[in-house]
Design a protein around this motif. Structure first.
Motif, short mmCIF file in Angstrom:
data_model
loop_
_atom_site.label_atom_id
_atom_site.label_comp_id
_atom_site.label_asym_id
_atom_site.label_seq_id
_atom_site.Cartn_x
_atom_site.Cartn_y
_atom_site.Cartn_z
N ALA A 132 0.81 -1.21 0.00
CA ALA A 132 0.00 0.00 0.00
C ALA A 132 0.85 1.27 0.00
CB ALA A 132 -0.93 0.00 1.21
N GLY A 133 2.18 1.12 -0.09
CA GLY A 133 3.06 2.28 -0.14
C GLY A 133 3.47 2.82 1.21
N HIS A 134 3.25 2.03 2.27
CA HIS A 134 3.59 2.46 3.63
C HIS A 134 4.85 1.74 4.07
CE1 HIS A 134 2.43 4.30 7.45
NE2 HIS A 134 2.85 3.20 8.04
N LYS A 135 5.82 2.47 4.63
CA LYS A 135 7.07 1.86 5.09
C LYS A 135 6.78 0.93 6.27
CE LYS A 135 9.65 4.07 2.17
NZ LYS A 135 10.19 3.36 1.00
N ASN A 386 5.80 11.05 14.47
CA ASN A 386 5.94 9.67 14.03
C ASN A 386 4.61 8.94 14.19
OD1 ASN A 386 8.58 10.46 13.93
ND2 ASN A 386 9.38 8.60 14.86
N TYR A 387 4.38 7.94 13.38
CA TYR A 387 3.10 7.26 13.36
C TYR A 387 3.26 5.75 13.32
CZ TYR A 387 2.73 11.71 10.79
OH TYR A 387 2.87 13.02 10.37
N HIS A 388 2.26 5.04 13.83
CA HIS A 388 2.13 3.60 13.63
C HIS A 388 0.64 3.28 13.66
CE1 HIS A 388 2.68 4.33 17.99
NE2 HIS A 388 1.73 3.42 18.13
N THR A 440 14.80 18.29 -0.45
CA THR A 440 15.13 17.13 0.39
C THR A 440 14.03 16.88 1.40
OG1 THR A 440 17.50 17.57 0.16
CG2 THR A 440 16.83 16.17 2.00
N TRP A 441 13.55 17.95 2.03
CA TRP A 441 12.45 17.80 3.00
C TRP A 441 11.19 17.28 2.32
CZ3 TRP A 441 7.70 20.19 2.77
CH2 TRP A 441 6.86 19.93 3.86
N ARG A 442 10.84 17.85 1.18
CA ARG A 442 9.57 17.51 0.53
C ARG A 442 9.51 16.07 0.06
NH1 ARG A 442 5.49 16.09 -0.89
NH2 ARG A 442 3.70 17.21 -1.80
N THR A 443 10.65 15.50 -0.27
CA THR A 443 10.68 14.12 -0.78
C THR A 443 11.05 13.11 0.31
OG1 THR A 443 12.97 14.43 -1.53
CG2 THR A 443 11.20 14.84 -3.13
N ALA A 444 11.15 13.56 1.56
CA ALA A 444 11.51 12.65 2.65
C ALA A 444 10.44 11.57 2.82
CB ALA A 444 11.67 13.44 3.95
N SER A 445 10.89 10.36 3.09
CA SER A 445 9.97 9.23 3.20
C SER A 445 8.99 9.37 4.35
CB SER A 445 10.76 7.93 3.38
OG SER A 445 11.56 7.67 2.26
N THR A 456 -3.39 6.01 1.61
CA THR A 456 -3.50 4.89 0.67
C THR A 456 -3.79 3.60 1.40
OG1 THR A 456 -1.96 5.98 -0.85
CG2 THR A 456 -2.31 3.62 -1.17
N PHE A 457 -3.12 3.40 2.54
CA PHE A 457 -3.37 2.21 3.35
C PHE A 457 -4.81 2.19 3.84
CE2 PHE A 457 -3.40 0.07 7.49
CZ PHE A 457 -2.92 -1.18 7.13
N MET A 458 -5.31 3.32 4.31
CA MET A 458 -6.69 3.43 4.77
C MET A 458 -7.67 3.07 3.67
SD MET A 458 -8.65 6.91 6.06
CE MET A 458 -8.45 7.67 4.44
N GLU A 459 -7.36 3.50 2.46
CA GLU A 459 -8.25 3.28 1.31
C GLU A 459 -8.08 1.92 0.65
OE1 GLU A 459 -8.14 8.03 0.03
OE2 GLU A 459 -6.71 6.58 -0.81
N SER A 460 -7.06 1.17 1.07
CA SER A 460 -6.71 -0.06 0.36
C SER A 460 -7.72 -1.19 0.55
CB SER A 460 -5.31 -0.54 0.79
OG SER A 460 -5.30 -0.90 2.16
N GLU A 461 -8.48 -1.15 1.66
CA GLU A 461 -9.49 -2.16 1.91
C GLU A 461 -10.71 -1.51 2.55
OE1 GLU A 461 -7.97 -6.31 3.20
OE2 GLU A 461 -6.50 -4.90 4.04
N ASP A 462 -11.87 -2.10 2.33
CA ASP A 462 -13.11 -1.60 2.90
C ASP A 462 -13.57 -2.54 4.01
OD1 ASP A 462 -15.55 -0.56 3.52
OD2 ASP A 462 -16.52 -1.10 1.63
#
Length: 499
Positions: A132-135, A386-388, A440-445, A456-462
């Motif tokens: 889903a594009g999430h690290k 930071n998030y999880h 550099t900041w704008r493209t940071a992971s 995207t992860f939230m939207e990946s499944e219903d």
């Protein structure tokens, strides 16, 4: 106890751990083609994780892999990721020792599957996040530990059946459930303070799926489990202290680590043995209270990584992390920012779930406007937070939200991005000024790209079929605690209405 119940807040899921605050931003995919396989994770070679009830697992997030849109208890509670013996029963430190589990059939099978390029069932969660594009935890942990251990030697020492020498570099310790909060996404499995709410609420649950999610089988004492495992297993302590010379990091989580005495005993013993200056210690903590000498003890260690568990701001955080008080959180933020030593990294560990994903832009904006000099400064969270993800309870997972609210979340984020872009330097510490440019900041992971990955992860499944569970749960908890979801979260009030 079902596998789903065992999963509480996964406090350490996908935290962007970076070697030090003065490190450059890193790419977790770096040298990916040099790994033994595309599905490889280094943790089964260097790490074990405990649960508050004494269960052992591959890592702290492995058993999130089976949490989904529907409940499936399965054999022995469906505890995916929990180490099991030959009969399929969970290994547990109440009745076992952790070194015998290190090379048990479960761990050996995980290792051989990874080396063969297969995806162990324990680890599906990470693979799904990556898709889903999430690290994922697999990605950043592997990057982190490759810089600290010899991967080639680990693989060379791995036997054909997956056995490896018992030299733990990293252990996750959870000594029972003693806690001073009862967060809305938690349960008596992880917080002793939650027992009183569960006792009142559970008998009133009508939805069968919600009842299955909230069940507390035998009060957590299945298969020999006990929340006092650390007080009655001398073999564990003997083996643990034998491993201290090999250890590079000890991770303390809940219950609430800062009010658990054994945590302090370990710090004192590691200092006494002379290993503190070579060891990192890491926490997830609500930071409400601690022993007066904590900051003095921390000074002895090579590095202290403190992940401060705060999930939103003001009344939103007070509702989620009940019964915390935002005024105390503000006091603690100032203490961490101004009174901790140079060997201490402070990051915000935000557990992302259905009740706060809409409000994350407000949290980031608040954080950037505080003028902190230390907390979550670049490169951590690109200067934001930071998030999880919260996987359990499943009715609070972000995927459960209906389509209209997911669209509202995306719209709010897209309206927020220009503000963060205009204020990006607020998250860059003084010592790093001029060393990071906008691109550099704008493209940071871990900045805007990270937020996009969460959407995207939230939207990946219903999982919206769980909304009846969501509504019943919120209504029951409000009645029990005297809280008011509609007043606290007016933008979300419609979620309690039948669709």
């Amino acid at each position: 106890m079902s596998e789903e119940q065992e999963l509480r807040i996964q406090p350490e899921i996908t935290l962007d751990i970076i070697p030090s605050q003065q490190s450059k931003a890193i790419n977790v995919d770096e040298n990916k083609d040099k790994l033994p396989s595309d599905t490889f994770c280094i943790l089964p070679w260097v790490h074990l994780s405990t649960r508050p009830d004494g269960a052992m697992r591959v890592c702290c997030t492995a058993n999130a892999s089976s949490v989904g849109a529907t409940n499936d208890r399965g054999k022995h509670g469906g505890q995916v990721g929990i180490l099991k013996d030959e009969d399929g029963k969970p290994n547990n430190l109440n009745v076992s020792d952790f070194l015998s589990s290190w090379n048990g059939s479960y761990m050996k099978n995980v290792r051989t599957q990874m080396l063969a390029g297969e995806k162990p069932p324990s680890c599906v969660k990470c693979y799904k996040e990556e898709a889903a594009g999430h690290k994922s935890k697999r990605e950043w942990e592997t990057h982190y530990w490759r810089q600290r251990v010899d991967l080639d030697q680990l693989i060379e020492e791995t036997s054909e059946d997956g056995e490896v020498p018992p030299q733990l570099a990293y252990i996750d310790l959870r000594f029972g459930t003693k806690c001073n909060l009862r967060c809305v996404m938690c349960s008596p499995h992880d917080s002793s303070d939650w027992v009183k709410d569960w006792t009142e609420v559970y008998p009133k649950v009508k939805n069968e799926n919600l009842k299955q999610t909230m069940v507390w089988d035998n009060k957590g004492k299945n298969f020999g489990a006990s929340y006092n495992w650390h007080k009655k297993n001398p073999k564990f302590w003997e083996q643990f202290y034998q491993q201290v010379p090999n250890m590079k990091q000890i991770y303390f989580a809940g219950g609430e680590s800062l009010i658990i005495e054994e945590h302090y005993e370990i710090l004192e013993e590691v200092i006494r043995q002379g290993y503190a200056s070579k060891m990192e210690i890491r926490y997830n903590s609500n930071g409400v209270e601690w022993r007066p000498d904590l900051l003095e003890l921390w000074k002895h260690f090579k590095l202290v990584r403190f992940h401060y568990s705060v999930d939103s701001i003001k009344e939103w955080n007070d509702y989620i992390r009940f019964p915390s008080e935002w005024e105390r959180n503000e006091e603690v933020f100032k203490i961490w920012d101004q009174e901790t030593g140079d060997n201490t990294e402070i990051t915000v560990a935000c557990a992302v779930q259905a009740l706060n994903i809409y409000y994350l832009p407000d949290f980031i904006k608040w954080k950037l406007e505080q003028g902190f000099s230390k907390i979550n400064m670049w490169p951590f969270g690109a200067g934001g937070i930071n998030y999880h993800f919260v996987y359990h309870p499943p009715h609070l997972n972000v995927k459960v939200l209906p389509k209209w609210f997911k669209e509202a979340c995306r719209k709010k984020y897209e309206e927020f991005y220009p503000w963060w872009e205009a204020n990006w330097e607020k998250g860059i510490p003084e010592w790093h000024k001029g060393k990071v440019d906008y691109e550099t900041w704008r493209t940071a992971s871990y900045g805007i790209e990270r937020l996009e990955g969460m959407l995207t992860f939230m939207e990946s499944e219903d999982w919206s079929q769980r909304m009846p569970e969501f509504r019943e749960y919120i209504n029951l908890m409000d009645a029990q605690r005297g809280t008011d979801f509609r007043t606290t979260f007016p933008d979300m009030a419609r979620l309690l209405d039948e669709e």
